[in-house]
Design an enzyme around this catalytic site. Sequence first.
Site, PDB file in Angstrom:
ATOM      1  N   ASN A   1       0.827  -1.211   0.000  1.00 19.11           N
ATOM      2  CA  ASN A   1       0.000   0.000   0.000  1.00 19.11           C
ATOM      3  C   ASN A   1       0.859   1.259   0.000  1.00 19.11           C
ATOM      4  O   ASN A   1       1.937   1.283   0.588  1.00 19.11           O
ATOM      5  CB  ASN A   1      -0.923   0.005   1.220  1.00 19.11           C
ATOM      6  CG  ASN A   1      -1.846  -1.199   1.222  1.00 19.11           C
ATOM      7  OD1 ASN A   1      -2.015  -1.841   0.188  1.00 19.11           O
ATOM      8  ND2 ASN A   1      -2.417  -1.523   2.360  1.00 19.11           N
TER       9      ASN A   1
ATOM     10  N   HIS B   1       5.770  -0.607  -2.842  1.00 23.38           N
ATOM     11  CA  HIS B   1       5.275   0.117  -4.022  1.00 23.38           C
ATOM     12  C   HIS B   1       5.335   1.632  -3.858  1.00 23.38           C
ATOM     13  O   HIS B   1       4.677   2.359  -4.591  1.00 23.38           O
ATOM     14  CB  HIS B   1       3.836  -0.333  -4.348  1.00 23.38           C
ATOM     15  CG  HIS B   1       3.752  -1.755  -4.809  1.00 23.38           C
ATOM     16  ND1 HIS B   1       2.582  -2.473  -4.852  1.00 23.38           N
ATOM     17  CD2 HIS B   1       4.721  -2.603  -5.251  1.00 23.38           C
ATOM     18  CE1 HIS B   1       2.827  -3.705  -5.301  1.00 23.38           C
ATOM     19  NE2 HIS B   1       4.112  -3.801  -5.535  1.00 23.38           N
TER      20      HIS B   1
HETATM   21  P1  OAD Z   1      -6.212  -6.133  -4.642  1.00 23.03           P
HETATM   22  O1  OAD Z   1      -7.278  -5.120  -4.898  1.00 23.03           O
HETATM   23  O2  OAD Z   1      -5.700  -6.903  -5.801  1.00 23.03           O
HETATM   24  O3  OAD Z   1      -6.718  -7.191  -3.564  1.00 23.03           O
HETATM   25  C1  OAD Z   1      -7.316  -6.810  -2.368  1.00 23.03           C
HETATM   26  C2  OAD Z   1      -7.634  -8.030  -1.551  1.00 23.03           C
HETATM   27  O4  OAD Z   1      -8.210  -7.569  -0.336  1.00 23.03           O
HETATM   28  C3  OAD Z   1      -8.643  -8.991  -2.188  1.00 23.03           C
HETATM   29  O5  OAD Z   1      -8.158 -10.319  -2.081  1.00 23.03           O
HETATM   30  C4  OAD Z   1      -9.913  -8.806  -1.351  1.00 23.03           C
HETATM   31  O6  OAD Z   1     -10.633 -10.011  -1.204  1.00 23.03           O
HETATM   32  C5  OAD Z   1      -9.314  -8.396  -0.012  1.00 23.03           C
HETATM   33  N1  OAD Z   1     -10.197  -7.614   0.871  1.00 23.03           N
HETATM   34  C6  OAD Z   1     -11.269  -6.837   0.580  1.00 23.03           C
HETATM   35  N2  OAD Z   1     -11.801  -6.302   1.694  1.00 23.03           N
HETATM   36  C7  OAD Z   1     -11.040  -6.737   2.730  1.00 23.03           C
HETATM   37  C8  OAD Z   1     -11.058  -6.541   4.159  1.00 23.03           C
HETATM   38  N3  OAD Z   1     -11.975  -5.781   4.765  1.00 23.03           N
HETATM   39  N4  OAD Z   1     -10.115  -7.151   4.893  1.00 23.03           N
HETATM   40  C9  OAD Z   1      -9.156  -7.933   4.305  1.00 23.03           C
HETATM   41  N5  OAD Z   1      -9.102  -8.155   2.990  1.00 23.03           N
HETATM   42  C10 OAD Z   1     -10.007  -7.572   2.208  1.00 23.03           C
HETATM   43  O7  OAD Z   1      -5.031  -5.362  -3.864  1.00 23.03           O
HETATM   44  P2  OAD Z   1      -3.519  -5.784  -3.680  1.00 23.03           P
HETATM   45  O8  OAD Z   1      -3.354  -7.255  -3.526  1.00 23.03           O
HETATM   46  O9  OAD Z   1      -2.959  -4.895  -2.627  1.00 23.03           O
HETATM   47  O10 OAD Z   1       0.151  -2.004  -7.219  1.00 23.03           O
HETATM   48  O11 OAD Z   1      -2.921  -5.341  -5.069  1.00 23.03           O
HETATM   49  C11 OAD Z   1      -1.552  -5.421  -5.301  1.00 23.03           C
HETATM   50  C12 OAD Z   1      -1.095  -4.287  -6.156  1.00 23.03           C
HETATM   51  O12 OAD Z   1      -1.908  -4.197  -7.332  1.00 23.03           O
HETATM   52  C13 OAD Z   1      -1.252  -2.907  -5.537  1.00 23.03           C
HETATM   53  O13 OAD Z   1      -0.215  -2.597  -4.627  1.00 23.03           O
HETATM   54  C14 OAD Z   1      -1.206  -2.022  -6.740  1.00 23.03           C
HETATM   55  C15 OAD Z   1      -2.115  -2.799  -7.667  1.00 23.03           C
HETATM   56  O14 OAD Z   1      -1.861  -2.654  -9.017  1.00 23.03           O
HETATM   57  C16 OAD Z   1       0.680  -0.869  -7.720  1.00 23.03           C
HETATM   58  O15 OAD Z   1       0.022   0.162  -7.832  1.00 23.03           O
HETATM   59  C17 OAD Z   1       2.102  -1.009  -8.127  1.00 23.03           C
END
Ligand code: OAD
Length: 238
Positions: A93, A110
């Site tokens: 994040n 990131h």
């Molecule tokens: P994603 O949007 O891909 O995934 C978010 C995850 O959080 C999903 O698996 C949801 O099921 C989960 N989620 C939703 N609500 C939640 C809650 N209340 N508690 C826990 N989990 C929950 O986000 P990231 O995995 O962070 O990169 O994405 C990775 C990267 O993709 C980001 O850092 C960004 C993006 O492109 C860059 O900008 C370089």
Amino acid sequence: MLEFYYKMRITVLTGAGISAESGIPTFRGEDGLWEGFKAEELATPEAFERDPIKVWEWYCWRREVIGKVKPNEAHKILANWQGKYDLWIITQNVDGLHQKAGSKKVVELHGNIWRLRCSKCGRVWEDREACRKIPPRCSCGGLARPDVVWFGEALPEWALRKSYELAGASDIFIAVGTSGIVQPAANLPSIAKSFGAKIYVINPEPTIHSEIADIFIQDKASTGLRRLDEALQDKRPS
Ligand code: OAD
């Protein structure tokens, strides 16, 4: 007699899901930040070269959202673990909410949305008022960009090296609120597992990481971490 108190080495990999309960949309899924946007039009060096104002408008909107929110219970539990465990947080994040909650040992894989980087001289600085006049400029006259990692860019070298080092030296590795889609962060849990760490995954839905987890806590970040906090208490020496 030699006495020592061993602190469990815990590494936590966090993603957008940990900030969802603070009110910041995640990237993927319904209402995700990438829904209705083409990432390549907003989060690539080429997009910035083509139209820096459009890219800055998107980042200014995200700054506005992030600027209004507070760390939630999940961020606070992790900040509280600092004294209890040998803890590092690796976050994907860019919102700075772990630090706002009080966490000190945070690896930002990131980047950080509150920092700027000059595309000419490379200077990096924090500026919370950067959106007053876009696109902002560096004192050298160069165009400033958000100090975040865009698609097709390498991750900050120190952050990546530290993340691999932590993955290789954890007793427990926890992935919270990440879809596990974006590399190289997505690889960290399996690296940690191959080095003997116990893997916990906290997410409301199954992810690629839950498949390799020793324990999958299918829950939101706040309640999932609360449950894990209680379970780990029982394992600490009294
Ligand atoms: P994603 O949007 O891909 O995934 C978010 C995850 O959080 C999903 O698996 C949801 O099921 C989960 N989620 C939703 N609500 C939640 C809650 N209340 N508690 C826990 N989990 C929950 O986000 P990231 O995995 O962070 O990169 O994405 C990775 C990267 O993709 C980001 O850092 C960004 C993006 O492109 C860059 O900008 C370089």
